[in-house]
Scaffold this motif. Structure first.
Motif, PDB file in Angstrom:
ATOM      1  N   LEU A  23      -6.360  -2.586   3.946  1.00  0.00           N
ATOM      2  CA  LEU A  23      -5.172  -2.201   4.832  1.00  0.00           C
ATOM      3  C   LEU A  23      -4.180  -3.259   4.884  1.00  0.00           C
ATOM      4  CD1 LEU A  23      -7.702  -0.894   7.584  1.00  0.00           C
ATOM      5  CD2 LEU A  23      -6.513   0.380   5.824  1.00  0.00           C
ATOM      6  N   PRO A  24      -2.942  -3.113   5.075  1.00  0.00           N
ATOM      7  CA  PRO A  24      -2.350  -1.650   5.002  1.00  0.00           C
ATOM      8  C   PRO A  24      -2.235  -1.087   3.751  1.00  0.00           C
ATOM      9  CG  PRO A  24      -0.608  -3.198   5.406  1.00  0.00           C
ATOM     10  CD  PRO A  24      -1.924  -4.006   5.634  1.00  0.00           C
ATOM     11  N   THR A  25      -2.013   0.071   3.438  1.00  0.00           N
ATOM     12  CA  THR A  25      -1.708   0.684   2.097  1.00  0.00           C
ATOM     13  C   THR A  25      -0.815   1.947   2.449  1.00  0.00           C
ATOM     14  OG1 THR A  25      -3.662  -0.149   0.890  1.00  0.00           O
ATOM     15  CG2 THR A  25      -2.642   1.915  -0.151  1.00  0.00           C
ATOM     16  N   ILE A  26       0.088   2.253   1.610  1.00  0.00           N
ATOM     17  CA  ILE A  26       0.891   3.406   1.991  1.00  0.00           C
ATOM     18  C   ILE A  26       0.500   4.092   0.492  1.00  0.00           C
ATOM     19  CG2 ILE A  26       3.188   4.509   1.780  1.00  0.00           C
ATOM     20  CD1 ILE A  26       4.339   1.867   3.212  1.00  0.00           C
ATOM     21  N   VAL A  27       0.415   5.601   0.586  1.00  0.00           N
ATOM     22  CA  VAL A  27      -0.094   6.571  -0.414  1.00  0.00           C
ATOM     23  C   VAL A  27       1.220   7.525  -0.530  1.00  0.00           C
ATOM     24  CG1 VAL A  27      -1.863   7.951  -1.467  1.00  0.00           C
ATOM     25  CG2 VAL A  27      -2.594   5.996  -0.306  1.00  0.00           C
ATOM     26  N   LYS A  28       1.617   7.668  -1.598  1.00  0.00           N
ATOM     27  CA  LYS A  28       2.680   8.499  -1.544  1.00  0.00           C
ATOM     28  C   LYS A  28       2.064   9.815  -2.402  1.00  0.00           C
ATOM     29  CE  LYS A  28       7.317   8.953  -3.503  1.00  0.00           C
ATOM     30  NZ  LYS A  28       8.347   8.178  -4.735  1.00  0.00           N
ATOM     31  N   LEU A  29       2.419  10.842  -1.551  1.00  0.00           N
ATOM     32  CA  LEU A  29       1.954  12.320  -1.881  1.00  0.00           C
ATOM     33  C   LEU A  29       3.135  13.180  -2.181  1.00  0.00           C
ATOM     34  CD1 LEU A  29      -0.685  12.604   1.232  1.00  0.00           C
ATOM     35  CD2 LEU A  29      -1.146  12.182  -1.310  1.00  0.00           C
ATOM     36  N   GLN A  30       2.829  14.060  -3.174  1.00  0.00           N
ATOM     37  CA  GLN A  30       3.835  15.016  -3.735  1.00  0.00           C
ATOM     38  C   GLN A  30       2.811  16.278  -4.072  1.00  0.00           C
ATOM     39  OE1 GLN A  30       7.352  13.727  -4.473  1.00  0.00           O
ATOM     40  NE2 GLN A  30       7.991  15.864  -3.977  1.00  0.00           N
TER      41      GLN A  30
END
Length: 121
Positions: free
Chosen positions: A89-96
Motif C-alpha cells: 500500500l498504496p497501489t493504483i491499479v488501472k482498469l479498462q
C-alpha cells in the motif's frame, strides 16, 4: 470526475470503466483515529486528491483494505492480493473494460513524471 471512497471489495458499479475512460482503483489503508494507518498512504494522500478530485480529472476509486491486521495477517492473505496483485500500500491499479492494464506503486505515485505517464498510458 469525482473521487469515490469505498471499503474492499469495491462495488462493480464504482469500478466500471469504458473503452475510452479507464478507472483507477486506489488501494489505501483504512482510517484509524482519523488518519490512514499506513504511513505510505498518508504520504501520497495529497497527490491522490490533486490527481483525481475535480471535474476534468480521471475516475479514481479509493478502496480501503481494512485494518493493519486484516492487511498483514499471513495466515489469511487479503483478497486484493490475489484478485488485483496488490502487494504493498498504496497501489493504483488501472482498469479498462474490466481488465488490469497497469499498476503504480508508491514510487511511481510520488514521481510526477511516472504518474503522468501511467495516467495517460
Amino acid at each position: 470526475m469525482t473521487l469515490i471512497e469505498t471499503s474492499y471489495p469495491p462495488p462493480d458499479s464504482a469500478i466500471a470503466s469504458t473503452e475510452t475512460e479507464p478507472t483507477f482503483l486506489i488501494f489505501f489503508s483504512t482510517r484509524e483515529g482519523g488518519q490512514l494507518w499506513c504511513p505510505h498512504c498518508r504520504d501520497v494522500e495529497g497527490i491522490i486528491d490533486s490527481t483525481f478530485k475535480g471535474a476534468s480529472k480521471p475516475k479514481g476509486v479509493i478502496t480501503h483494505v481494512g485494518s493493519f491486521a486484516e492487511w498483514k495477517t499471513p495466515s489469511t492473505p487479503h483478497p486484493a492480493r490475489a484478485k488485483y496483485g496488490v502487494e504493498k500500500l498504496p497501489t493504483i491499479v488501472k482498469l479498462q473494460n474490466g481488465k488490469i492494464i497497469g499498476r503504480a506503486p508508491k514510487a511511481d505515485i510520488v514521481d510526477a513524471e511516472k504518474l503522468d505517464a501511467f495516467l495517460t498510458l
